[in-house]
Design a protein around this motif. Structure first.
Motif, mmCIF file in Angstrom:
data_model
loop_
_atom_site.group_PDB
_atom_site.id
_atom_site.type_symbol
_atom_site.label_atom_id
_atom_site.label_comp_id
_atom_site.label_asym_id
_atom_site.label_seq_id
_atom_site.Cartn_x
_atom_site.Cartn_y
_atom_site.Cartn_z
ATOM 1 N N SER A 114 -76.795 -102.325 -18.066
ATOM 2 C CA SER A 114 -77.175 -103.724 -18.223
ATOM 3 C C SER A 114 -77.462 -104.345 -16.873
ATOM 4 O O SER A 114 -76.843 -103.994 -15.870
ATOM 5 N N ASP A 115 -78.396 -105.293 -16.885
ATOM 6 C CA ASP A 115 -78.671 -106.081 -15.689
ATOM 7 C C ASP A 115 -78.149 -107.509 -15.857
ATOM 8 O O ASP A 115 -78.418 -108.373 -15.048
ATOM 9 N N LEU A 127 -79.194 -105.293 -22.341
ATOM 10 C CA LEU A 127 -78.292 -104.150 -22.411
ATOM 11 C C LEU A 127 -79.091 -103.010 -23.021
ATOM 12 O O LEU A 127 -79.530 -103.101 -24.169
ATOM 13 N N THR A 128 -79.312 -101.965 -22.246
ATOM 14 C CA THR A 128 -80.078 -100.818 -22.722
ATOM 15 C C THR A 128 -79.115 -99.744 -23.194
ATOM 16 O O THR A 128 -78.302 -99.247 -22.421
ATOM 17 N N LEU A 129 -79.194 -99.419 -24.484
ATOM 18 C CA LEU A 129 -78.391 -98.349 -25.071
ATOM 19 C C LEU A 129 -79.256 -97.100 -25.025
ATOM 20 O O LEU A 129 -80.154 -96.921 -25.847
ATOM 21 N N GLU A 130 -78.978 -96.266 -24.034
ATOM 22 C CA GLU A 130 -79.822 -95.092 -23.799
ATOM 23 C C GLU A 130 -79.720 -94.084 -24.931
ATOM 24 O O GLU A 130 -78.859 -94.187 -25.797
ATOM 25 N N GLY A 141 -81.382 -98.309 -28.357
ATOM 26 C CA GLY A 141 -82.131 -99.549 -28.417
ATOM 27 C C GLY A 141 -81.870 -100.436 -27.220
ATOM 28 O O GLY A 141 -81.200 -100.053 -26.266
ATOM 29 N N VAL A 142 -82.400 -101.656 -27.294
ATOM 30 C CA VAL A 142 -82.251 -102.649 -26.232
ATOM 31 C C VAL A 142 -81.755 -103.944 -26.851
ATOM 32 O O VAL A 142 -82.291 -104.399 -27.864
ATOM 33 N N VAL A 143 -80.726 -104.537 -26.239
ATOM 34 C CA VAL A 143 -80.168 -105.799 -26.714
ATOM 35 C C VAL A 143 -80.436 -106.865 -25.658
ATOM 36 O O VAL A 143 -80.114 -106.662 -24.491
ATOM 37 N N THR A 144 -81.038 -107.990 -26.080
ATOM 38 C CA THR A 144 -81.134 -109.129 -25.177
ATOM 39 C C THR A 144 -79.793 -109.839 -25.226
ATOM 40 O O THR A 144 -79.163 -109.909 -26.281
ATOM 41 N N LEU A 145 -79.339 -110.341 -24.097
ATOM 42 C CA LEU A 145 -78.014 -110.945 -24.012
ATOM 43 C C LEU A 145 -78.102 -112.442 -23.769
ATOM 44 O O LEU A 145 -78.864 -112.909 -22.931
ATOM 45 N N SER A 155 -80.667 -110.152 -29.616
ATOM 46 C CA SER A 155 -81.433 -109.411 -30.604
ATOM 47 C C SER A 155 -81.479 -107.950 -30.175
ATOM 48 O O SER A 155 -81.632 -107.644 -28.999
ATOM 49 N N LEU A 156 -81.317 -107.072 -31.155
ATOM 50 C CA LEU A 156 -81.326 -105.632 -30.927
ATOM 51 C C LEU A 156 -82.679 -105.097 -31.378
ATOM 52 O O LEU A 156 -83.113 -105.357 -32.501
ATOM 53 N N THR A 157 -83.332 -104.357 -30.496
ATOM 54 C CA THR A 157 -84.602 -103.728 -30.825
ATOM 55 C C THR A 157 -84.420 -102.218 -30.782
ATOM 56 O O THR A 157 -84.065 -101.664 -29.745
#
Length: 182
Positions: free
Chosen positions: A140-141, A145-148, A152-156, A166-168
């Motif tokens: 995460s930056d 949050l990048t779930l490798e 997926g990718v979660v905006t925080l 949101s989870l993409t």
């Protein structure tokens, strides 16, 4: 030989993991490290007592327990425990907001992922995730949050209960909450 070398140069290389981009630096808060004379100090006052307990001759039942089977910790054991506790408290004080164990849930409250993140307060946040589908690393930056490995990718976005966003995954986006486990 020349063709193999050119092929190696033209083959796309995988991007390095974000943790490999920064050189190692020792932690700001060092773990408890006792001094060179630790454990050699003599007890003062009435601190000198039994340093070990005699062996038990038979099993002790709960009804027969009277507390006499423990010995008072030595000064060395007390000092070590205090040092470890102090180091842990200092490390917790410097941790960032994403540090710890989290659970990602969908809008219906179903658990999608369990994640553990290590947030040192500065630099990238790293950790891991697991779900019924698998597991992998997490980075995460602070904004995403990048779930490798296909997580997926979660905006925080901060919320009162923790985080939301949101989870993409695979092009599909859905709202999620990120909270501490119950």
């Amino acid at each position: 030989m020349l063709i193999a070398a050119l092929a190696a140069l033209l083959t796309p290389q995988a991007a390095p993991h974000p943790s490999a981009l920064e050189p190692y630096s020792p932690p700001a808060i060092r773990p408890f490290e006792p001094g060179s004379d630790f454990g050699r100090e003599t007890a003062e006052g009435d601190g000198a007592g039994l340093s070990h307990r005699p062996p038990l001759a038979a099993p002790v039942t709960v009804d027969a327990y009277d507390g006499a089977y423990e010995v008072t910790p030595t000064d060395v054991e007390i000092a070590y425990d205090q040092g470890v506790t102090s180091a842990e408290l200092r490390a917790d004080q410097t941790a960032g907001p994403l540090n710890g164990v989290w659970r990602i849930r969908d809008a219906d409250g179903r658990t999608l992922y369990d994640i553990v993140l290590m947030d040192h307060g500065v630099g990238p946040v790293e950790g891991g995730w697991r779900s019924r589908r698998g597991r992998g690393g997490a980075v995460s930056d602070g904004r995403t949050l990048t779930l490798e490995d296909g997580g997926g990718v979660v905006t925080l976005e901060r919320s009162q209960a923790g985080w939301r966003g949101s989870l993409t995954v695979d092009g599909r986006t859905r709202p999620v909450t990120i909270t501490r486990p119950d």
